[in-house]
Design a protein around this motif. Structure first.
Motif, mmCIF file in Angstrom:
data_model
loop_
_atom_site.group_PDB
_atom_site.id
_atom_site.type_symbol
_atom_site.label_atom_id
_atom_site.label_comp_id
_atom_site.label_asym_id
_atom_site.label_seq_id
_atom_site.Cartn_x
_atom_site.Cartn_y
_atom_site.Cartn_z
ATOM 1 N N PHE A 30 0.834 -1.212 0.000
ATOM 2 C CA PHE A 30 0.000 0.000 0.000
ATOM 3 C C PHE A 30 0.871 1.266 0.000
ATOM 4 C CE2 PHE A 30 -3.434 -2.695 2.155
ATOM 5 C CZ PHE A 30 -4.158 -2.840 0.981
ATOM 6 N N LEU A 31 1.990 1.215 0.754
ATOM 7 C CA LEU A 31 2.882 2.385 0.788
ATOM 8 C C LEU A 31 3.464 2.666 -0.596
ATOM 9 C CD1 LEU A 31 4.834 1.730 4.121
ATOM 10 C CD2 LEU A 31 3.382 3.714 3.656
ATOM 11 N N ALA A 32 3.676 1.589 -1.373
ATOM 12 C CA ALA A 32 4.290 1.750 -2.701
ATOM 13 C C ALA A 32 3.257 2.085 -3.779
ATOM 14 C CB ALA A 32 5.020 0.454 -3.078
ATOM 15 N N ALA A 36 -1.296 6.218 -3.353
ATOM 16 C CA ALA A 36 -1.396 6.347 -1.888
ATOM 17 C C ALA A 36 -1.297 7.810 -1.448
ATOM 18 C CB ALA A 36 -0.300 5.529 -1.215
ATOM 19 N N GLN A 37 -2.063 8.140 -0.417
ATOM 20 C CA GLN A 37 -2.039 9.497 0.125
ATOM 21 C C GLN A 37 -1.864 9.408 1.630
ATOM 22 O OE1 GLN A 37 -5.949 10.706 -1.268
ATOM 23 N NE2 GLN A 37 -5.008 12.057 -2.777
ATOM 24 N N SER A 38 -1.226 10.416 2.173
ATOM 25 C CA SER A 38 -1.107 10.465 3.628
ATOM 26 C C SER A 38 -1.519 11.826 4.142
ATOM 27 C CB SER A 38 0.327 10.177 4.058
ATOM 28 O OG SER A 38 0.391 10.240 5.470
ATOM 29 N N ILE A 39 -2.283 11.815 5.221
ATOM 30 C CA ILE A 39 -2.525 13.066 5.923
ATOM 31 C C ILE A 39 -1.437 13.210 6.977
ATOM 32 C CG2 ILE A 39 -4.998 12.772 5.520
ATOM 33 C CD1 ILE A 39 -5.355 12.508 8.545
ATOM 34 N N LEU A 40 -1.180 14.438 7.395
ATOM 35 C CA LEU A 40 -0.099 14.726 8.331
ATOM 36 C C LEU A 40 -0.685 15.401 9.564
ATOM 37 C CD1 LEU A 40 2.279 16.294 5.659
ATOM 38 C CD2 LEU A 40 2.281 13.920 6.462
ATOM 39 N N LEU A 41 -0.201 14.995 10.709
ATOM 40 C CA LEU A 41 -0.667 15.627 11.949
ATOM 41 C C LEU A 41 0.526 15.979 12.813
ATOM 42 C CD1 LEU A 41 -2.868 12.991 11.468
ATOM 43 C CD2 LEU A 41 -4.041 14.396 13.146
ATOM 44 N N GLN A 51 -5.993 25.905 0.417
ATOM 45 C CA GLN A 51 -7.407 25.928 -0.003
ATOM 46 C C GLN A 51 -8.351 25.465 1.120
ATOM 47 O OE1 GLN A 51 -4.915 24.399 -2.114
ATOM 48 N NE2 GLN A 51 -4.791 26.470 -2.971
ATOM 49 N N GLY A 52 -7.820 25.161 2.284
ATOM 50 C CA GLY A 52 -8.664 24.741 3.393
ATOM 51 C C GLY A 52 -8.933 23.251 3.417
ATOM 52 N N GLY A 53 -8.244 22.490 2.553
ATOM 53 C CA GLY A 53 -8.368 21.034 2.577
ATOM 54 C C GLY A 53 -7.198 20.422 3.332
ATOM 55 N N LEU A 54 -7.287 19.120 3.582
ATOM 56 C CA LEU A 54 -6.161 18.437 4.225
ATOM 57 C C LEU A 54 -4.947 18.477 3.306
ATOM 58 C CD1 LEU A 54 -7.890 15.238 5.665
ATOM 59 C CD2 LEU A 54 -6.899 17.124 6.986
ATOM 60 N N HIS A 55 -3.787 18.722 3.880
ATOM 61 C CA HIS A 55 -2.534 18.686 3.112
ATOM 62 C C HIS A 55 -2.164 17.212 2.914
ATOM 63 C CE1 HIS A 55 1.367 20.555 1.900
ATOM 64 N NE2 HIS A 55 1.729 19.289 2.048
ATOM 65 N N LEU A 56 -2.247 16.729 1.680
ATOM 66 C CA LEU A 56 -2.010 15.316 1.392
ATOM 67 C C LEU A 56 -0.672 15.156 0.684
ATOM 68 C CD1 LEU A 56 -5.588 14.469 0.052
ATOM 69 C CD2 LEU A 56 -4.643 13.817 2.266
ATOM 70 N N VAL A 57 0.070 14.137 1.071
ATOM 71 C CA VAL A 57 1.333 13.835 0.382
ATOM 72 C C VAL A 57 1.373 12.329 0.123
ATOM 73 C CG1 VAL A 57 2.623 15.723 1.460
ATOM 74 C CG2 VAL A 57 2.625 13.464 2.531
ATOM 75 N N HIS A 58 2.197 11.931 -0.849
ATOM 76 C CA HIS A 58 2.455 10.500 -1.002
ATOM 77 C C HIS A 58 3.401 10.077 0.130
ATOM 78 C CE1 HIS A 58 3.993 6.713 -2.579
ATOM 79 N NE2 HIS A 58 2.845 6.666 -3.250
ATOM 80 N N PRO A 59 3.222 8.858 0.675
ATOM 81 C CA PRO A 59 4.104 8.439 1.780
ATOM 82 C C PRO A 59 5.590 8.548 1.455
ATOM 83 C CG PRO A 59 2.280 6.885 1.545
ATOM 84 C CD PRO A 59 2.166 7.856 0.400
ATOM 85 N N THR A 82 -7.716 3.405 -3.120
ATOM 86 C CA THR A 82 -6.582 4.269 -2.767
ATOM 87 C C THR A 82 -6.281 4.161 -1.272
ATOM 88 O OG1 THR A 82 -7.137 5.843 -4.499
ATOM 89 C CG2 THR A 82 -5.763 6.664 -2.709
ATOM 90 N N PRO A 83 -5.039 3.782 -0.926
ATOM 91 C CA PRO A 83 -4.707 3.693 0.510
ATOM 92 C C PRO A 83 -4.541 5.088 1.122
ATOM 93 C CG PRO A 83 -3.149 2.457 -0.878
ATOM 94 C CD PRO A 83 -3.926 3.347 -1.783
ATOM 95 N N ILE A 84 -5.111 5.277 2.307
ATOM 96 C CA ILE A 84 -4.987 6.549 3.032
ATOM 97 C C ILE A 84 -4.222 6.294 4.324
ATOM 98 C CG2 ILE A 84 -6.202 8.494 4.076
ATOM 99 C CD1 ILE A 84 -6.697 8.310 1.124
ATOM 100 N N PHE A 85 -3.065 6.916 4.422
ATOM 101 C CA PHE A 85 -2.221 6.784 5.619
ATOM 102 C C PHE A 85 -2.293 8.057 6.454
ATOM 103 C CE2 PHE A 85 -0.334 3.678 2.769
ATOM 104 C CZ PHE A 85 0.018 2.645 3.622
ATOM 105 N N ALA A 86 -1.806 7.941 7.675
ATOM 106 C CA ALA A 86 -1.616 9.135 8.520
ATOM 107 C C ALA A 86 -0.251 9.036 9.169
ATOM 108 C CB ALA A 86 -2.696 9.219 9.590
#
Ligand code: ZN
Length: 298
Positions: A30-32, A36-41, A51-59, A82-86
């Motif tokens: 899934f990471l590869a 894949a998208q990741s949210i960051l906290l 734009q007021g949305g979550l900042h998404l990056v690829h892992p 689509t895998p969603i990571f945090a």
């Protein structure tokens, strides 16, 4: 609660938790995944974009970046797979501007519903891991397992699962009036439904009766379930109820509340119509707001 036309804020993330696809090799796959998208906290605050949305990056963008444990956390899969990571970033991270991280309580009312639900799920999972980092059976350090879905103690082999704490939140009705209260420290004029944790050995209905008796000295009955809300501060399940009473006299418990009052349906309707400032209504992202709206629509 999710219906065709209403989603309770912090619910409605619609992720497949992929319970049977969480081996180490599954997570690597899934990471590869190029999708894949990741949210960051950071300390429970999600990173937001301009734009007021979550900042998404690829892992892959996290390679070489100082991330906190547990990592990676697979929140789940979107409908299209689509895998969603945090990931939780350390304070000295250099990936994104530090002011991208925003307090979720302040921005919840402006976030997209799905993103709010996903960020809330991540916040609760990280918070639980941080507060249960040591095994409650033997005291040794635990490790994250199954892509962040639980923790495992390698010393005594106990598995620990994230917990959700049930809270009853109730609109108390006496005929055409409802009772709302305020806690010390709330913004001036803010009133909301009473709420309290369900205690061990207690049904939802019993918790409703006990809490209303403890907080305002009023005996209630006929509690009925309306809807619920996941509340990630840190991890409650708010169980929304409407209950009835024939009693009027409020005996305030000052340890619990600063004030409590009866408001007529007309008064509440006027506040929701922004034609009155009799009280400040609970924010739109809270279940109390929707309980009041539900009552007004009955
Ligand atoms: Zn242990």
């Amino acid at each position: 609660m999710t219906t065709d036309n209403f989603t309770m804020p912090f619910a409605g993330g619609h992720l497949d938790y992929a319970e049977d696809k969480r081996s180490i090799s599954d997570i690597k796959m899934f990471l590869a995944d190029p999708r894949a998208q990741s949210i960051l906290l950071q300390r429970g605050k999600p990173a937001m974009n301009q734009q007021g949305g979550l900042h998404l990056v690829h892992p892959d963008a996290l390679k070489g970046i100082n991330v906190a444990q547990p990592a990676p956390v697979l929140l789940g899969l979107k409908d299209n797979g689509t895998p969603i990571f945090a990931f939780e970033l350390a304070e000295d991270q250099t990936l994104i501007p530090q002011d991208s991280f925003q307090e979720m309580r302040f921005i919840a009312g402006r976030m997209k519903m799905k993103e709010l639900a996903i960020a809330g799920r991540a916040r609760s999972l990280f918070q639980w891991f941080h507060s249960h980092h040591f095994c409650s059976a033997c005291g040794k350090e635990t490790i994250s397992a199954s892509g962040g879905m639980y923790s495992h103690c390698p010393s005594c082999m106990t598995d620990h699962f994230p917990r959700v704490n049930p809270v009853v939140i109730m609109l108390i009705l006496n005929g055409d009036k409802c009772l709302l209260g305020r806690s010390p420290g709330w913004p001036p004029g803010a009133y909301s439904a009473l709420a309290g944790f369900v205690s061990p050995g207690e049904s939802i209905e019993e918790a409703c009766v006990r809490e209303t008796q403890e907080e305002v000295g009023i005996n209630t009955h006929s509690a009925r379930y309306v809807f619920s809300q996941p509340w990630p501060f840190p991890s409650q399940l708010m169980i929304g109820l409407i209950c009835e009473t024939e009693e009027n006299e409020i005996t305030l418990n000052p340890k619990e509340l600063e004030d409590a009052k009866w408001f007529s349906r007309d008064e509440v309707q006027a506040v929701f119509n922004k034609q009155s400032d009799a009280f400040t209504r609970p924010p739109r992202f809270t279940i109390a707001h929707h309980l009041l709206r539900h009552w007004l629509s009955e």
